[in-house]
Design a protein around this motif. Structure first.
Motif, PDB file in Angstrom:
ATOM      1  N   ASP A 562      34.322  62.045  52.760  1.00  0.00           N
ATOM      2  CA  ASP A 562      34.137  61.149  54.044  1.00  0.00           C
ATOM      3  C   ASP A 562      34.647  59.842  53.727  1.00  0.00           C
ATOM      4  O   ASP A 562      35.036  59.676  54.845  1.00  0.00           O
ATOM      5  CB  ASP A 562      32.398  60.859  53.992  1.00  0.00           C
ATOM      6  CG  ASP A 562      31.648  61.980  54.649  1.00  0.00           C
ATOM      7  OD1 ASP A 562      32.619  62.798  54.940  1.00  0.00           O
ATOM      8  OD2 ASP A 562      30.589  62.422  54.959  1.00  0.00           O
ATOM      9  N   VAL A 563      34.909  59.819  52.466  1.00  0.00           N
ATOM     10  CA  VAL A 563      35.447  58.456  52.325  1.00  0.00           C
ATOM     11  C   VAL A 563      37.106  58.201  52.065  1.00  0.00           C
ATOM     12  O   VAL A 563      37.296  57.248  52.994  1.00  0.00           O
ATOM     13  CB  VAL A 563      34.672  57.008  51.215  1.00  0.00           C
ATOM     14  CG1 VAL A 563      35.427  56.525  50.549  1.00  0.00           C
ATOM     15  CG2 VAL A 563      33.389  57.276  51.317  1.00  0.00           C
ATOM     16  N   PHE A 564      36.790  59.432  51.989  1.00  0.00           N
ATOM     17  CA  PHE A 564      38.622  59.455  50.980  1.00  0.00           C
ATOM     18  C   PHE A 564      39.417  60.913  51.556  1.00  0.00           C
ATOM     19  O   PHE A 564      39.710  61.708  50.406  1.00  0.00           O
ATOM     20  CB  PHE A 564      39.112  59.373  49.921  1.00  0.00           C
ATOM     21  CG  PHE A 564      38.260  58.299  48.939  1.00  0.00           C
ATOM     22  CD1 PHE A 564      38.290  57.117  48.902  1.00  0.00           C
ATOM     23  CD2 PHE A 564      36.977  58.277  47.970  1.00  0.00           C
ATOM     24  CE1 PHE A 564      38.099  55.708  48.377  1.00  0.00           C
ATOM     25  CE2 PHE A 564      36.467  57.071  47.832  1.00  0.00           C
ATOM     26  CZ  PHE A 564      36.581  56.325  47.558  1.00  0.00           C
ATOM     27  N   PRO A 565      38.751  60.837  52.909  1.00  0.00           N
ATOM     28  CA  PRO A 565      39.928  62.643  53.381  1.00  0.00           C
ATOM     29  C   PRO A 565      40.942  62.625  52.768  1.00  0.00           C
ATOM     30  O   PRO A 565      41.972  61.878  53.157  1.00  0.00           O
ATOM     31  CB  PRO A 565      39.857  62.519  54.403  1.00  0.00           C
ATOM     32  CG  PRO A 565      39.810  61.025  54.720  1.00  0.00           C
ATOM     33  CD  PRO A 565      38.763  60.275  54.300  1.00  0.00           C
ATOM     34  N   GLY A 566      41.464  64.074  52.545  1.00  0.00           N
ATOM     35  CA  GLY A 566      42.822  64.567  51.928  1.00  0.00           C
ATOM     36  C   GLY A 566      43.498  63.113  50.861  1.00  0.00           C
ATOM     37  O   GLY A 566      44.918  63.639  50.021  1.00  0.00           O
ATOM     38  N   GLN A 567      42.624  62.827  50.373  1.00  0.00           N
ATOM     39  CA  GLN A 567      42.818  61.740  48.746  1.00  0.00           C
ATOM     40  C   GLN A 567      42.247  62.200  47.851  1.00  0.00           C
ATOM     41  O   GLN A 567      41.539  62.570  47.954  1.00  0.00           O
ATOM     42  CB  GLN A 567      42.888  60.425  49.524  1.00  0.00           C
ATOM     43  CG  GLN A 567      43.522  60.318  50.876  1.00  0.00           C
ATOM     44  CD  GLN A 567      43.627  58.837  51.138  1.00  0.00           C
ATOM     45  OE1 GLN A 567      43.560  57.351  50.403  1.00  0.00           O
ATOM     46  NE2 GLN A 567      42.673  58.224  52.487  1.00  0.00           N
ATOM     47  N   ASP A 568      43.006  61.993  46.640  1.00  0.00           N
ATOM     48  CA  ASP A 568      42.283  61.870  44.972  1.00  0.00           C
ATOM     49  C   ASP A 568      41.573  60.456  45.392  1.00  0.00           C
ATOM     50  O   ASP A 568      41.610  59.289  44.902  1.00  0.00           O
ATOM     51  CB  ASP A 568      43.141  61.870  43.966  1.00  0.00           C
ATOM     52  CG  ASP A 568      42.204  61.783  42.889  1.00  0.00           C
ATOM     53  OD1 ASP A 568      41.853  61.973  43.147  1.00  0.00           O
ATOM     54  OD2 ASP A 568      43.196  61.438  41.661  1.00  0.00           O
ATOM     55  N   ALA A 569      39.939  60.919  44.884  1.00  0.00           N
ATOM     56  CA  ALA A 569      38.722  59.278  44.800  1.00  0.00           C
ATOM     57  C   ALA A 569      39.199  59.235  43.599  1.00  0.00           C
ATOM     58  O   ALA A 569      38.991  57.593  43.411  1.00  0.00           O
ATOM     59  CB  ALA A 569      37.692  60.610  44.685  1.00  0.00           C
TER      60      ALA A 569
END
Length: 800
Positions: A562-569
């Motif tokens: 939800d917070v980092f869509p499509g990214q490495d959190a």
């Protein structure tokens, strides 16, 4: 007039004695319908209808959200203080929150469920103590305590309890009062109440100072002359000012009773509606019996008409018989309700709010009487009117009478099928919903895990480092035991309560007006491993994540998505509020991503969750999770845990010891309760509908025996007779199915709030229930048709 009524009653009793099979069958069917309806009404009455045990309960209000939530909102103490200063329409505004006290000095340490209160708490509820007094305004910081009636009884129930000292969380508290048995507050069972500011360091605590620390319920009493609407209007007028201080504040008022039952009211009304359908089906069956019996009494009624009996006289006589049957069924139904009410509570009703007030009392008995009389008149009115409006010649004959009775039977069959389809569809939806919930992944491996609750007193563990050392020492000692595979402490466990949520915003973005919420679970290293929550990226919590180390957290997959869509959190940072020494936001770095866990329960689903190290964000207690070594049952770990806890600190109590599987099973308690009850009502509806159809077709076959024999004598085959009878039944059933489907479609929105992972217009359930009823109806009509087709036509024609 009284003599006529007495004569009618005596005649009715004599007639019932002459037809014992009919009487017993009718009484049993009515007892079943009236009994289950009365039992469910006793639950609805105790939970929803009976006034709360407070003076003027309709004036007791609670801060809430305008849109209903499964979990009511909580408030911070700074927000409560602002509301208390500004509101004029509500007096005695008070805040309270549950707390587990450690009670020492009376043998082994034990946990006592209590509450911290702020403000005029007992004034808000308006209840006087049965012994002593409650808190005075000047006792805001005094170490005084009020006991519940149950706690007082545990201490011996002596008036001498006043003035005694209890050691709670290491502090001496003087008992000043005892509340009556009826005094309870929703959300938790409470045994002791104490002023919040009496605990050491309360004035400088995060609860006192931080608006983000939302842990309190806020309640009060409408001021004289004020109404709920005027109080809501006042809140609306101050909303801009209040929201400027706390963007996530919910500014709405509801009555205490509405908030108390908000999560169960829909369920209970649906269940009461379901048993009403069962009662209607039972009444339809008895109406079938009444019609069939009136045919057998046709000659008797014709003679009475010929002798001058008026229509009103016959109607009164037949209604007297029907009402007497219903009264017998009502008496048996009340006896059944006494047992059925206990059964409902045993099946899960005891977890409903106010379940201790559920009892078959005077108002419930009046309800049962009303239902009985209504049913008696209802099932007897149509046969009575039908039999009383005919001339002596028609009554003594057949023809028109049978046609009229056949139409009435047909209407009753259609109604029965429609009612049964609606009820069985509801049961099917609820059972499928429960199955999906049972199959849902809670996100943990619950097998082999022992859980229990810890509570650290603020006097001994108010210091952050001391609390961290306690948790570190306890988990280290337990991890060294050969019986333990993994161990950790967390603030929250699945279905274990202690849920905390906090607003956050992402680094590199503006602080939004309304921050999104995440569930925050402070935990020690080993907690996620004990629950076997899978690590998906980065690392888990480690011993190196101490008080002076950089602020870190592990996030759930849902949070990362939800917070980092499509990214490495991993490596990204968010803030939950607060500033460092230089006035910059406190950023917390993501170091790992783990699987989703349903902490608030399966129905609530997987929320965005973050795990903060308990050493960096200490928590005064926690929930212990210990995974048993291979081959060892988790129940065996209790003695191990108690031994090691005693070695670390004998003043810390262990409570609510259980297995995690037991906790998760309790989470399914309410869904299981509604699925079992609606499932049972669905089975009853199916049986009653089948019996009704079978009875009608058996009666029809008996009445048409000569007609069918003539058909067969003229060359009709047995298969033709079967098709004739079954076809007639299925045409009626088909119409009932259509009407039932229309009723189910009309009522689907009512069911949606009770279902998990599916809609109320589930095609597979609707189709399956329709086919089930169609098959049941075919069997119920085929059996009497087969009997009719196998009869020798010559023997029937010889009998005439």
């Amino acid at each position: 007039m009284l003599s006529d009524v007495s004569m009618d009653v005596r005649y009715a009793l004599r007639t019932m004695r002459q037809s014992p099979v009919f009487t017993v069958a009718a009484v049993l069917v009515l007892a079943l319908g009236i009994g289950v309806t009365t039992a469910l009404f006793s639950v609805v009455d105790g939970v929803l209808l009976r006034p709360l045990p407070f003076p003027e309960p309709e004036r007791l209000v609670v801060m809430s959200s305008e849109q209903p939530r499964r979990v009511p909102p909580r408030y911070s103490l700074p927000s409560y203080e602002d509301l208390a200063k500004r509101m004029t329409q509500v007096r005695s505004l008070s805040a309270y929150t549950g707390h587990l006290f450690n009670l020492t000095g009376e043998g082994d340490a034990q946990q006592v469920r209590g509450a911290w209160v702020v403000g005029d708490f007992f004034g808000a509820f308006g209840t006087k103590p049965v012994l002593g007094r409650t808190f005075a305004p000047e006792e805001r910081e005094a170490r005084v305590v009020v006991l519940s009636h149950a706690r007082w009884q545990k201490t011996g129930g002596s008036p001498g309890v006043l003035g005694q000292t209890l050691t709670l969380d290491g502090q001496p508290y003087t008992v000043i009062g005892v509340m009556p048995p009826s005094f309870t507050t929703f959300g938790f069972t409470t045994e002791v109440w104490a002023p919040f500011d009496s605990q050491p360091g309360a004035a400088l605590s995060e609860e006192r100072l931080e608006r983000g620390d939302r842990a309190f319920i806020v309640a009060g009493r409408l001021a004289p002359g004020a109404t709920l609407e005027s109080a809501r209007h006042e809140l609306k007028a101050m909303s801009e000012e209040m929201l400027a201080l706390d963007r996530n504040l919910s500014l709405w008022l509801v009555t205490y009773g509405e908030q108390l039952t908000s999560n169960v009211s829909l369920l209970l009304w649906v269940l009461l509606g379901a048993v009403t359908l069962v009662l209607m089906l039972a009444a339809a069956n008895v109406a079938h019996l009444q019609l069939a019996r009136s045919a057998a009494r046709q000659r008797e009624l014709g003679i009475r008409v010929a002798l001058g009996a008026g229509r009103g006289r016959l109607v009164r006589q037949l209604l007297t018989e029907s009402v007497l049957l219903a009264l017998l069924g009502g008496v048996a139904g009340v006896l059944l309700a006494l047992w059925a009410t206990d059964l409902v509570l045993m099946l899960g009703g005891n977890r409903l709010p106010r379940s201790d007030e559920v009892v078959v009392h005077g108002r419930v008995l009046l309800f049962a009487l009303g239902v009985t009389l209504t049913t008696g008149v209802g099932v007897g009115l149509v046969p009575a009117l039908q039999r009383s409006q005919l001339s002596p010649g028609v009554v003594l004959g057949r023809g028109a009478t049978e046609a009229s009775r056949g139409r009435t039977h047909a209407v009753l069959v259609v109604a029965e099928v429609a009612l049964a389809l609606m009820l069985v569809t509801g049961a099917g939806l609820m059972l499928k919903s429960f199955w999906r919930m049972h199959q849902a992944d809670p996100g943990v491996d619950a097998s082999g895990v022992f859980v229990a609750r810890l509570s650290l007193g603020t006097e001994r563990y108010g210091d952050t480092e001391r609390a961290a050392n306690f948790h570190r020492e306890l988990t280290r000692r337990l991890a060294a035991r050969p019986e333990v595979a993994a161990v950790g402490v967390g603030q929250s466990l699945p279905a274990g309560g202690d849920i905390r949520r906090s607003g956050y915003w992402l680094e590199g973005t503006e602080d939004p007006p309304v921050r999104p919420n995440a569930l925050v679970n402070t935990a020690t290293p080993g907690f996620l491993e004990a629950l076997r929550v899978p690590l998906l990226a980065g690392r888990g919590l480690a011993d190196s994540d101490g008080l002076n180390a950089p602020l870190v957290m592990v996030v759930s997959e849902r949070f990362a998505r939800d917070v980092f869509p499509g990214q490495d959190a991993v490596g990204r940072r968010v803030s939950f509020g607060g500033d460092d020494a230089d006035g910059n936001p406190l950023w917390v770095t993501v170091v790992g991503v783990v699987g989703d866990v349903a902490y608030a329960g399966i129905e609530a689903g997987h929320e965005p969750t973050v795990y903060r190290p308990m050493a960096q964000e200490p928590y005064g207690g926690g929930q212990l999770a210990v995974r048993a070594a291979a081959g060892l049952v988790p129940q065996a770990l209790e003695t191990v845990v108690r031994a090691e806890l005693r070695a670390v600190d004998s003043q810390v109590a262990l409570a609510q010891a259980a297995t995690l599987e037991e906790r998760l099973s309790m989470d399914l308690g309410q869904p299981r309760f509604r699925a079992v009850l609606l499932g049972a009502f669905g089975v009853l509806a199916l049986v009653l509908a089948a019996v009704g159809i079978y009875g009608v077709m058996s009666y029809s076959v008996t009445q048409r025996a000569q007609e069918m024999s003539i058909r067969m004598a003229l060359g009709a085959r047995a298969a033709d007779v079967l098709r004739l009878v079954v076809g007639q039944a299925l045409r009626r059933v088909g119409l009932g199915l259509v009407l039932g489907l229309l009723g189910a479609l009309a009522a689907h929105r009512i069911m949606e709030g009770l279902l998990y992972g599916m809609g109320a217009l589930d095609v597979s359930v609707l189709a399956s229930v329709s086919l089930l009823l169609l098959g049941t109806a075919w069997l119920a009509s085929w059996l009497p048709a087969r009997r009719a087709a196998s009869v020798d036509p010559a023997s029937v024609l010889r009998r005439g």
